[in-house]
Design an enzyme around this catalytic site. Structure first.
Site, PDB file in Angstrom:
ATOM      1  N   PRO A  86       0.425  -1.238  -0.281  1.00 14.45           N
ATOM      2  CA  PRO A  86       0.119  -0.007  -0.303  1.00 14.45           C
ATOM      3  C   PRO A  86       1.073   1.121  -0.466  1.00 14.45           C
ATOM      4  O   PRO A  86       1.545   1.325   0.630  1.00 14.45           O
ATOM      5  CB  PRO A  86      -0.805  -0.110   1.459  1.00 14.45           C
ATOM      6  CG  PRO A  86       0.361  -1.150   2.041  1.00 14.45           C
ATOM      7  CD  PRO A  86       0.757  -2.206   1.343  1.00 14.45           C
ATOM      8  N   CYS A  87       0.246   2.540   0.042  1.00  6.84           N
ATOM      9  CA  CYS A  87       0.940   3.502  -0.540  1.00  6.84           C
ATOM     10  C   CYS A  87       1.374   4.092   1.184  1.00  6.84           C
ATOM     11  O   CYS A  87      -0.163   4.339   1.261  1.00  6.84           O
ATOM     12  CB  CYS A  87       0.487   4.522  -1.531  1.00  6.84           C
ATOM     13  SG  CYS A  87       1.271   6.273  -2.185  1.00  6.84           S
ATOM     14  N   GLN A  88       2.062   4.000   1.733  1.00  9.32           N
ATOM     15  CA  GLN A  88       2.118   4.983   3.278  1.00  9.32           C
ATOM     16  C   GLN A  88       3.040   6.520   2.777  1.00  9.32           C
ATOM     17  O   GLN A  88       3.638   6.315   2.336  1.00  9.32           O
ATOM     18  CB  GLN A  88       2.204   3.611   4.062  1.00  9.32           C
ATOM     19  CG  GLN A  88       1.352   2.972   4.328  1.00  9.32           C
ATOM     20  CD  GLN A  88       1.607   1.703   4.663  1.00  9.32           C
ATOM     21  OE1 GLN A  88       2.955   0.706   4.575  1.00  9.32           O
ATOM     22  NE2 GLN A  88       1.076   0.689   5.506  1.00  9.32           N
ATOM     23  N   ASN A 129       1.812  -1.254  -6.612  1.00  9.32           N
ATOM     24  CA  ASN A 129       1.633   0.708  -6.029  1.00  9.32           C
ATOM     25  C   ASN A 129       0.763   1.054  -6.568  1.00  9.32           C
ATOM     26  O   ASN A 129       0.670   1.174  -7.866  1.00  9.32           O
ATOM     27  CB  ASN A 129       2.232   1.398  -5.424  1.00  9.32           C
ATOM     28  CG  ASN A 129       2.365   1.877  -3.776  1.00  9.32           C
ATOM     29  OD1 ASN A 129       1.407   2.562  -3.828  1.00  9.32           O
ATOM     30  ND2 ASN A 129       3.460   1.441  -2.595  1.00  9.32           N
TER      31      ASN A 129
END
Length: 406
Positions: A86-88, A129
């Site tokens: 995930p994009c975090q 992503n």
């Protein structure tokens, strides 16, 4: 080189299915899938129902547990590490123990990938992503992707990337995702690529350009990634473009014009005369759908007292048959603006998608998620998944690369 895969954040197996469809000898020897806070690990169980479970080097099974608790040295050796993480927030700080050590925010899954690379030294990697990864966070655009590139550079990798709209390359969904291909510079492929002009790698000579052909590249912009990952986190910002290449910390990136292929249209994947539960028959619910899909101008007041007008344009209602589907979210099938609403080819009535149609949007086999999980979770898992044919495209090029490795 053995064609072995370790799949992190595996979901219901999109990466694995994409490679297995090649029938070229790829073997996934270990995977990990864990949904935080979930009492039942539906995605993990679906994965196991198709492929079976995987033991680690200690002859133990930990595939359905939090990857942060996994001893990375116990993961079986592999030639390809894959994962859709995930994009975090990838910001880091120096550890107290050592000025050279770094510490990322707890729960950020990129660090699990980095730890796996350190432990297992995979020669090749493919990661997936969201497209906004290249531009996040908004206040320091490009920092997060810069941190990832800095990590890979520190570990001896060169990197190619592309933001791919799956429908442009023949899929049934207009889903834009960032794909990252990293490879050790001392592989045969790495040594060959280093001798080539960066422009040619982006245009025609890289894995990404071969898997997702382009007509031409626009003007290339360049920058250097600092070697200190903490410096990248604190200060680095850059306008990464949808296509790019990094070697020895030097970045080349550009916009590209893609060679478009004929997509699968939404009308081609629709079932006929589906179960009554999918139709929109209640007048009050229909009115809500019309409102959600329509254009809006709503006066609002911010937390600071600033008055403004929130506006959004209309969404096609129903979704047209003569285009690929829109990007599917984990909330698919619920009463919200992003859910697809279609005209059933048999009855002519408006309805939401079926789980099978959601699987078709992502390029999975029909009934892939029909493994005992609730219907809402079938949609959730597909909203989290990747478009399987995009993996097969990259895998086909990787086959020719692996063939030249010792």
């Amino acid at each position: 080189m053995n064609k072995t895969i370790c799949e992190l954040f595996a979901g219901v197996g999109g990466f694995r299915l994409g490679f297995e469809r090649l029938n070229s000898g790829w073997e996934t020897i270990w995977f990990s899938q864990w949904e935080p806070g979930a009492r039942t690990q539906w995605a993990h169980d679906c994965y196991v129902s198709h492929f079976g479970d995987s033991k680690d080097m200690n002859d133990e099974i930990h595939t359905g547990e939090d990857i942060s608790t996994m001893d990375k040295n116990a993961i079986p050796d592999h030639s390809l590490l894959v994962g859709g993480f995930p994009c975090q927030d990838y910001s880091v700080a120096h550890t107290l123990a050592s000025s050279k050590g770094i510490e990322g925010k707890k729960g950020v899954l990129w660090w699990q990938i980095r730890d796996t690379l350190i432990a297992k030294n995979a020669p090749f990697c493919i990661f997936e992503n969201v497209d906004r990864l290249l531009k996040s966070p908004a206040k320091q655009r490009g920092r997060d992707f810069g941190v990832i590139l800095a990590c890979l550079n520190e570990l001896g990798y060169a990197v190619e990337w592309r933001v791919v709209n799956a429908a442009v390359y023949g899929a049934a969904q207009r889903r834009r995702r960032t794909f990252i291909f990293a490879y050790k510079k001392d592989t045969n492929y790495g040594l060959e690529q280093i001798r080539k002009a960066p422009e040619s790698i982006i245009l025609s000579e890289g894995l990404m350009s071969k898997a997702f052909p382009i007509e031409k590249a626009k003007e290339i912009t360049e920058t250097d990634i600092p070697t200190d990952i903490v410096e990248v986190s604190d200060k680095f910002a850059f306008d990464f473009r949808p296509a790019g290449y990094m070697v020895d910390g030097h970045v080349y990136t550009t916009d590209v014009v893609e060679k478009e292929e004929k997509p699968i249209l939404l009308g081609e994947i629709l079932q006929r005369n589906v179960d009554d539960s999918f139709y929109i028959t209640d007048e009050a619910r229909m009115a809500k759908w019309v409102y959600l899909k329509g254009a809006k101008k709503i006066p609002r007041v911010s937390s600071t007292g600033h008055e403004y007008v929130f506006s959004e344009g209309p969404v096609a209602f129903p979704d047209p048959w003569d285009r690929p589907g829109r990007t599917m979210l984990t909330s698919e099938s619920t009463l919200n603006r992003s859910t697809h609403v279609v005209t059933d080819p048999g009855t002519g009535k408006l309805r939401t998608l079926t789980p099978t149609e959601a699987e078709r949007l992502q390029g999975f086999d029909d009934e892939w998620t029909n493994s005992g999980m609730p219907q809402r979770m079938r949609f959730f898992c597909m909203g989290n998944a990747l478009v399987v044919p995009m993996i097969t495209r990259m895998g086909r090029i990787l086959d020719s690369i692996i063939a030249n490795e010792p």
